[in-house]
Structures are given as structure tokens and as C-alpha cells.
Design an enzyme around this catalytic site. Structure first.
Site, mmCIF file in Angstrom:
data_model
loop_
_atom_site.group_PDB
_atom_site.id
_atom_site.type_symbol
_atom_site.label_atom_id
_atom_site.label_comp_id
_atom_site.label_asym_id
_atom_site.label_seq_id
_atom_site.Cartn_x
_atom_site.Cartn_y
_atom_site.Cartn_z
ATOM 1 C CG LEU A 141 -1.787 -1.180 1.495
ATOM 2 C CD1 LEU A 141 -2.491 -1.052 2.843
ATOM 3 C CD2 LEU A 141 -2.821 -1.275 0.374
ATOM 4 C CD1 TRP A 143 3.933 7.253 1.258
ATOM 5 C CD2 TRP A 143 2.539 9.002 1.280
ATOM 6 N NE1 TRP A 143 4.401 8.171 0.346
ATOM 7 C CE2 TRP A 143 3.559 9.258 0.333
ATOM 8 C CE3 TRP A 143 1.560 9.985 1.451
ATOM 9 C CZ2 TRP A 143 3.632 10.423 -0.419
ATOM 10 C CZ3 TRP A 143 1.611 11.142 0.691
ATOM 11 C CH2 TRP A 143 2.640 11.356 -0.224
ATOM 12 C CE LYS A 167 6.146 -2.281 2.612
ATOM 13 N NZ LYS A 167 5.730 -1.205 3.453
ATOM 14 C CB SER A 221 6.406 5.596 -6.877
ATOM 15 O OG SER A 221 7.332 4.633 -6.433
ATOM 16 C CB THR A 224 8.030 1.191 -5.793
ATOM 17 O OG1 THR A 224 8.688 2.249 -5.109
ATOM 18 C CG2 THR A 224 7.962 -0.015 -4.887
ATOM 19 C CD GLU A 243 -4.489 0.161 -10.408
ATOM 20 O OE1 GLU A 243 -4.325 1.249 -11.004
ATOM 21 O OE2 GLU A 243 -5.257 -0.718 -10.810
ATOM 22 C CB CYS A 279 -2.497 7.947 -8.082
ATOM 23 S SG CYS A 279 -4.142 7.408 -7.623
HETATM 24 P P1 NAD Z 1 6.216 4.079 -2.994
HETATM 25 O O1 NAD Z 1 6.356 3.380 -4.284
HETATM 26 O O2 NAD Z 1 7.383 4.792 -2.437
HETATM 27 O O3 NAD Z 1 5.732 3.091 -1.862
HETATM 28 C C1 NAD Z 1 4.567 2.313 -2.013
HETATM 29 C C2 NAD Z 1 4.722 1.044 -1.221
HETATM 30 O O4 NAD Z 1 5.748 0.261 -1.805
HETATM 31 C C3 NAD Z 1 5.103 1.256 0.247
HETATM 32 O O5 NAD Z 1 4.393 0.335 1.040
HETATM 33 C C4 NAD Z 1 6.581 0.944 0.243
HETATM 34 O O6 NAD Z 1 7.048 0.492 1.481
HETATM 35 C C5 NAD Z 1 6.656 -0.141 -0.795
HETATM 36 N N1 NAD Z 1 7.981 -0.288 -1.412
HETATM 37 C C6 NAD Z 1 8.943 0.655 -1.551
HETATM 38 N N2 NAD Z 1 10.031 0.129 -2.150
HETATM 39 C C7 NAD Z 1 9.743 -1.162 -2.401
HETATM 40 C C8 NAD Z 1 10.456 -2.217 -3.030
HETATM 41 N N3 NAD Z 1 11.701 -2.045 -3.483
HETATM 42 N N4 NAD Z 1 9.855 -3.414 -3.148
HETATM 43 C C9 NAD Z 1 8.597 -3.610 -2.691
HETATM 44 N N5 NAD Z 1 7.873 -2.645 -2.084
HETATM 45 C C10 NAD Z 1 8.448 -1.435 -1.943
HETATM 46 O O7 NAD Z 1 4.969 5.041 -3.198
HETATM 47 P P2 NAD Z 1 4.372 6.048 -2.152
HETATM 48 O O8 NAD Z 1 5.313 7.197 -2.076
HETATM 49 O O9 NAD Z 1 3.971 5.358 -0.898
HETATM 50 O O10 NAD Z 1 3.007 6.475 -2.863
HETATM 51 C C11 NAD Z 1 2.974 7.466 -3.798
HETATM 52 C C12 NAD Z 1 2.866 6.885 -5.180
HETATM 53 O O11 NAD Z 1 1.732 6.012 -5.240
HETATM 54 C C13 NAD Z 1 2.612 7.933 -6.229
HETATM 55 O O12 NAD Z 1 3.406 7.692 -7.357
HETATM 56 C C14 NAD Z 1 1.134 7.756 -6.551
HETATM 57 O O13 NAD Z 1 0.783 8.224 -7.826
HETATM 58 C C15 NAD Z 1 0.967 6.306 -6.388
HETATM 59 N N6 NAD Z 1 -0.445 5.953 -6.158
HETATM 60 C C16 NAD Z 1 -1.117 5.319 -7.159
HETATM 61 C C17 NAD Z 1 -2.456 4.979 -7.002
HETATM 62 C C18 NAD Z 1 -3.181 4.266 -8.104
HETATM 63 O O14 NAD Z 1 -4.231 3.672 -7.822
HETATM 64 N N7 NAD Z 1 -2.689 4.269 -9.323
HETATM 65 C C19 NAD Z 1 -3.116 5.289 -5.810
HETATM 66 C C20 NAD Z 1 -2.404 5.939 -4.793
HETATM 67 C C21 NAD Z 1 -1.058 6.253 -4.994
#
Ligand code: NAD
Length: 476
Positions: A141, A143, A167, A221, A224, A243, A279
């Protein structure tokens, strides 16, 4: 919540209030070994049939009870997300929490309405096609919408009969914990839903690599998402749904101002909901040249009027960004656009904000170079760029000039124009004369680098959490 006990002794994650910089609590950080233990346990539970073997109607009853308990604890859930993520409490109360409850309830009600089919075979055979749970599933998930994203995944994953490893993001684990506590109270058998807080690079990667996990649904993101896909390709080719990010356009045709204040209010919501850390944020306004000056003027004034302050206060529309790193990233993209000739329109920040809060004011950027970071990158902050066009063709070209394709909105009274634009724009959701992601009945998923692998919401969501089986019977 059993997974929370499987981390290495002593490893913890801080949960910090972004509005004040104060430490709220610490939670265990689950290591790779803890993930492996949780996955094995989840598989054992799945194999017992204590959840997977119940009838869909029985599963629905537990999930409906969960929705009721979420309603009972709605204010607690709203406060947890508001404090952990700095989200304005009113947004949590009116958007995230009711939306999450609706998701759980809707997927509960859908549990016994997803039918298989009989293939049109000849008379000497019978082809039964059914959807089966994957077994152990996982969800990672973000944040920005902690509870809402959890509910989009928990609802269909559990309705389908899976065991789920969940997670939460590092910064926002508490509403996920509370959801799991409520699920237990609702009667979900122990071990069916396991919350695994931890670092993405450790806990998240371990989930992506775990050989027992058969499906992984990720929201976060694009960077990730890439790492997750690589990890699953190197290991067990689990089913992956991604997503990811967006850089969504709000396209205003020459008659858009016929919608007056409604247009401006929708533009503000699109741009600044959750401080633009959304997002589907409409972070690029594409406006017809004839109305550009008036739109920029009205939009900027409305942005400057937004109440910036303590997210716990009901009148606050703009709270802090998630942390100072995010704030500095946004500030530096705006500064580099300014040095490249852009005009920055902002009301600035009030003087009485908490000095440790990661605040950044709603900002409108005009005349930014088309290749500047402000125009091309997902800034994930309260910053909107404005670009102008003269023809529909040019508007579609600008709308699609991004590697993302999550959402778009189009404003015009002319239905033919709206449909031409909607057909031309590459995005998973195009809303007309509204800023919207649709509702729980409509699928949600990105195009291009915004995602793939199966939608969220609607009965389509079950495709992420089930696999298809054909049973071929020879009849005589
Ligand atoms: P992030 O990618 O930094 O983190 C998301 C999740 O991935 C967290 O739980 C994090 O701990 C985990 N993560 C980080 N590195 C990882 C790895 N190497 N392997 C596995 N898991 C890992 O994203 P964020 O900063 O929490 O959220 C913001 C992003 O989410 C933005 O890009 C936003 O556009 C996107 N988002 C997309 C949607 C959608 O439905 N498309 C919805 C909400 C947010």
C-alpha cells in the site's frame, strides 16, 4: 495482525506526524524471515479451508460485519490517517473512510455474484469455467490513501477466499492495523489477514520474492512498480497488478467557463485534494487560449483562498506534505521552473503554522517550459501547471504528452467534442464535466506507465485475486 510479531527483535519504524514532526509511535519492521513465516502460515490457513472453504455468502456475512464495525469506528479511522499522513480530517471523514466502508460492503455483497460459465461445447463434453482464489495473496500500500487503498484490496481479496498479507506504507501503518483488529472482531479467522509493516526495500521486496505468494497487488510509485516486477520475474512469476503514478490533464474547451464556479471547485479538488499527493491529481491544466486568462485568474484566486493549517481542524483544506523530503522535492521543481522562465502564482504560507510541519502552499505555474520537471514529472504536491492550446488536436497531443495514463477530465457542453476528447486521451478514466474516478461500480486502472495487470473496484477487481480454471468433462 500476527505478522507484526514476526519481525526481528527490536527493529522498528517511526510513525511521525507530518504536521508537527512529532513521533506518534513506533511499529515493528518485519524482516524477510518474518515475511516467509507469515506466508507459510497464510498458506496453512488457506489449506484448512477455514475461510477459503466457506461459502461466499458466509464470507460476505463476515465482511458486512467488518463494514459495520468500520462505521462504528469511523472517527478513529479518520484520525489515524489524518495524523499519520497529515491529511485534512474533513477529507478523511467525508472521503477516505466512507469510501473504504463502501468498498468493503460492496465486495462483500459481490462475493456470491461472480459467476463462472459453461463453454459452448458440443454435446459430448461439458466445459466448466470457474474462478478460484489464488491461495496466498499480498498487497503493498501507499501512504496517501492508507485506509481507502487497503479496502480496495482487502474487500475483493477476502471475498474471493484468499489469505492476504497486507503491507502498509512505512509512514501510515496505524489504520491498517485497526482494520485488521476490526476484521478479527467481525469474525475473520486468525491468520487470514496478516499485516506486515516494514521497509519497502525489505518487507515489500520479500513479499515480491516470496515463492508462496501467488498474487501481488501494488499501489505506489512507478519506480517501485518496476522493482516489484523485476523481483517477481526473477522468482515465481506471481500474478502482479500495478497501480502507479500519474500526471493527469484537466482539459478545458472554450465553453468550459459555462460551468462557472462548479468548474473552478472541481479544478481545485482535482489539483489539491490530499495536497496534490493523489495518483489521479489533475496536475496539468490544459486550457483553450481564449479563456486562459480568466481561468488562471479565477483558479489562482480560489487556490490562494484554501485554508492551510492543522489537519486536525475541520476547516483545513491544505495540510502538510508527507515529509520534508517531499516538500523539498516539490519546492526545487518549482524553483527550477521559475529559473527557466515560468511564472509562479501562490498565496504563500500563513505565519502561524507549526515550524516542523512539511507545508507547501497551493501553487499555480504558468509559462513553464514543456520539458521542465514541473510539466513532465509527477511532483506529488500542490502544484499545477497551466498550458494553452487552440485546437482539439493540440489538446489531445498535450494531454498524451506523458508516459502516464491514469486519469483525465474534459470540460465542454458539447457532447460530440467531449466524446472525441475522451476517445483520444490515453487514460484509464476520463471524466466529463467533473473531476471523478467513477464510483465503486466502475473499474479503475492505469494505461501506459500508470499501471497494468488488472483493475481495482467493480467486479473486474476479482480478476486480480482469482485465477481461472477449466474443468473439461466427457459426457456419454
Ligand atoms: P512508494 O512506491 O514509495 O511506496 C509504495 C509502497 O511500496 C510502500 O508500502 C513501500 O514500502 C513499498 N515499497 C517501496 N520500495 C519497495 C520495493 N523495493 N519493493 C517492494 N515494495 C516497496 O509510493 P508512495 O510514495 O507510498 O506512494 C505514492 C505513489 O503512489 C505515487 O506515485 C502515486 O501516484 C501512487 N499511487 C497510485 C495509485 C493508483 O491507484 N494508481 C493510488 C495511490 C497512490
Amino acid at each position: 495482525m500476527s505478522g507484526a510479531r514476526t519481525g526481528r527483535a527490536g527493529e522498528t519504524l517511526p510513525v511521525v506526524n507530518p504536521a508537527t514532526g512529532e513521533l506518534i509511535t513506533t511499529v515493528p519492521a518485519v524482516g524477510a524471515d518474518g515475511v516467509a513465516v507469515a506466508a507459510e502460515r497464510a498458506l496453512r490457513i488457506f489449506e484448512t479451508g477455514i475461510w477459503s472453504g466457506r461459502s461466499p455468502r458466509e464470507r460476505a456475512a463476515v465482511l458486512l460485519r467488518l463494514a459495520e464495525l468500520m462505521e462504528r469506528d469511523a472517527e478513529i479511522l479518520a484520525r489515524l490517517d489524518s495524523e499519520d499522513a497529515g491529511k485534512p480530517i474533513t477529507e478523511c471523514r467525508t472521503g477516505d473512510v466512507p469510501g473504504a466502508i463502501e468498498s468493503i460492503r460492496w465486495f462483500a455483497e459481490a462475493a456470491d455474484k461472480v459467476f463462472g460459465r459453461i463453454a459452448p461445447t458440443g454435446g459430448e463434453s461439458l466445459g466448466l469455467v470457474s474462478r478460484e482464489p489464488v491461495g496466498v495473496a499480498a498487497a503493498i500500500l501507499p501512504w496517501n490513501y492508507p485506509l481507502a487503498m487497503a479496502a480496495w484490496k482487502v474487500g475483493p481479496a477476502l471475498a474471493a477466499g484468499n489469505s492476504l498479507l497486507l503491507k502498509p506504507a512505512e509512514a501510515t501503518p496505524r489504520s491498517t492495523f485497526h482494520l485488521a483488529v476490526l476484521a478479527a472482531e467481525a469474525g475473520l479467522p486468525d491468520g487470514v489477514l496478516t499485516v506486515l509493516p516494514g521497509h519497502g526495500s525489505v518487507t515489500g521486496q520479500a513479499l515480491a520474492r516470496d515463492p508462496l505468494v501467488r498474487a501481488l497487488s501494488f499501489t505506489g510509485s512507478t519506480a517501485t512498480g518496476r522493482r516489484i516486477l523485476a523481483a517477481t520475474a526473477e522468482t515465481n512469476f506471481k500474478r502482479v497488478s500495478l497501480e502507479m503514478g500519474g500526471k493527469s490533464p484537466q482539459v478545458l474547451l472554450p465553453d468550459a467557463l459555462d460551468y462557472g464556479d462548479e468548474l473552478i471547485e472541481n479544478m481545485i479538488e482535482a489539483a489539491f485534494l490530499t495536497m496534490g499527493q493523489n495518483c489521479t491529481a489533475g496536475s496539468r491544466v490544459l486550457v483553450h487560449r481564449d479563456i486562459a486568462d480568466e481561468v488562471v485568474d479565477r483558479f489562482t484566486r480560489a487556490a490562494e483562498a484554501l485554508v492551510i493549517g492543522d489537519p486536525a481542524q475541520p476547516e483545513t483544506r491544505i495540510g502538510p506534505l508527507i515529509d520534508h523530503t517531499a516538500r523539498n522535492r516539490v519546492a526545487s521543481a518549482v524553483e527550477s521552473a521559475r529559473s527557466a522562465g515560468a511564472r509562479i502564482h501562490t498565496g504563500g504560507l500563513p505565519a502561524d503554522l507549526h515550524p516542523q510541519g512539511a507545508y507547501y502552499p497551493p501553487t499555480v505555474v504558468t509559462a513553464a517550459p514543456a520539458d521542465s520537471a514541473a510539466v513532465t514529472r509527477e511532483l506529488f504536491g500542490p502544484v499545477v501547471t497551466v498550458q494553452t492550446f487552440t485546437t482539439e488536436h493540440e489538446a489531445i497531443r498535450l494531454a498524451n504528452a506523458t508516459e502516464y495514463g491514469l486519469a483525465a477530465s474534459v470540460w465542454t457542453r458539447d457532447l460530440d467534442t467531449a466524446l472525441r476528447m475522451a476517445r483520444g486521451i490515453e487514460a484509464g478514466v476520463v471524466s466529463v464535466n467533473a473531476y471523478s474516478e467513477g464510483d465503486i461500480t466502475t473499474p479503475f486502472g492505469g494505461w501506459k506507465q500508470s499501471g497494468f495487470g488488472g483493475a481495482e473496484k467493480s467486479t473486474d477487481a476479482f480478476q486480480q485475486w482469482t485465477r481461472e480454471k477449466t474443468v473439461w468433462i466427457r459426457t456419454r
